[in-house]
Design a protein around this motif. Sequence first.
Motif, PDB file in Angstrom:
ATOM      1  N   LEU A 171       6.702 -32.942 -50.161  1.00  0.00           N
ATOM      2  CA  LEU A 171       5.459 -32.478 -49.570  1.00  0.00           C
ATOM      3  C   LEU A 171       4.268 -32.865 -50.444  1.00  0.00           C
ATOM      4  N   GLY A 172       4.452 -32.820 -51.765  1.00  0.00           N
ATOM      5  CA  GLY A 172       3.384 -33.241 -52.661  1.00  0.00           C
ATOM      6  C   GLY A 172       3.042 -34.705 -52.477  1.00  0.00           C
ATOM      7  N   ARG A 173       4.035 -35.531 -52.220  1.00  0.00           N
ATOM      8  CA  ARG A 173       3.780 -36.953 -51.988  1.00  0.00           C
ATOM      9  C   ARG A 173       3.073 -37.176 -50.657  1.00  0.00           C
ATOM     10  N   VAL A 174       3.391 -36.345 -49.666  1.00  0.00           N
ATOM     11  CA  VAL A 174       2.673 -36.432 -48.385  1.00  0.00           C
ATOM     12  C   VAL A 174       1.196 -36.120 -48.602  1.00  0.00           C
ATOM     13  N   ILE A 175       0.920 -35.068 -49.375  1.00  0.00           N
ATOM     14  CA  ILE A 175      -0.469 -34.720 -49.688  1.00  0.00           C
ATOM     15  C   ILE A 175      -1.134 -35.869 -50.439  1.00  0.00           C
ATOM     16  N   ALA A 176      -0.407 -36.488 -51.379  1.00  0.00           N
ATOM     17  CA  ALA A 176      -0.962 -37.606 -52.147  1.00  0.00           C
ATOM     18  C   ALA A 176      -1.332 -38.771 -51.241  1.00  0.00           C
ATOM     19  N   ALA A 177      -0.490 -39.065 -50.259  1.00  0.00           N
ATOM     20  CA  ALA A 177      -0.787 -40.158 -49.324  1.00  0.00           C
ATOM     21  C   ALA A 177      -2.063 -39.865 -48.542  1.00  0.00           C
TER      22      ALA A 177
END
Length: 267
Positions: A171-177
């Motif tokens: 989920l953190g990587r989704v936010i980063a994208a």
Amino acid sequence: MTQRRWQQIMDIPLTIAAIIFLIAYAWEVIANLSGTAMLVAEVVIAITWVVFVIDYLVNLILAERRWFWFRKHLFDLLVVVLPMLRPLRLLRLVTLLNVLQRRAGTAVRGGVLTYAVGSSLLLVFVAGLAILDTERNADSTQITNLGDGIWWAFVTITTVGYGDIYPATTLGRVIAAGVMMAGIALLGVVTATLASWIVERVAAQDELSHVATRREVTDLTKQVAELKHVLLEHATHMAASSGTPAPTSPPTPTPPTEASDRARSPL
């Protein structure tokens, strides 16, 4: 009531709801609430969510072509549906950005730049909150406080990406994208605004140059006409003295105008 009228009425209430939501969510994340305080924050967040749901449903009902509007505003549907995923609740702030964008769209260039700067600061703050909320309790986390989250959001939205802090969860990587795409979009706004300013300045200088050239040509035309008149009078006087026919006057040249300049221009 028309859909446009409803949107005008809801601009301020939606902005207020987004700000209240941001305050409640920031309080919840930064203070890491529990118990009664956590319940109060969740109730406030739920109330703001109801405002967003009502706005979406009314817009759908008032739309002239509902199916077309539904397909065109799928992201608005996600803003309403995704509150089940706690960090993605911040998508509600997209409504605040949309309101600001509508107002900036009719503003002067300075207003657009103000919108871009304000949006960037807001995105950095909310992205820092979201990544902290997601990563704080994860294994091997590097983000344990708001300062870490803000720093990560800042280097991510500017597309620098030092790599000293990075998300460890999916989920953190989704936010980063999402933050990276927002950074690219805001960079495009700033670049386009700067390019527009440069083009306008160059066009203004060219216009001043054309005006000065036309003025100089007009002055020269007047001087030539006056000189021709003096020479004609002198020639007439000499002809009268010698008994020869008086010379005729050639046509007076016409000063150039902006329209004639454009007509002669190969472009």
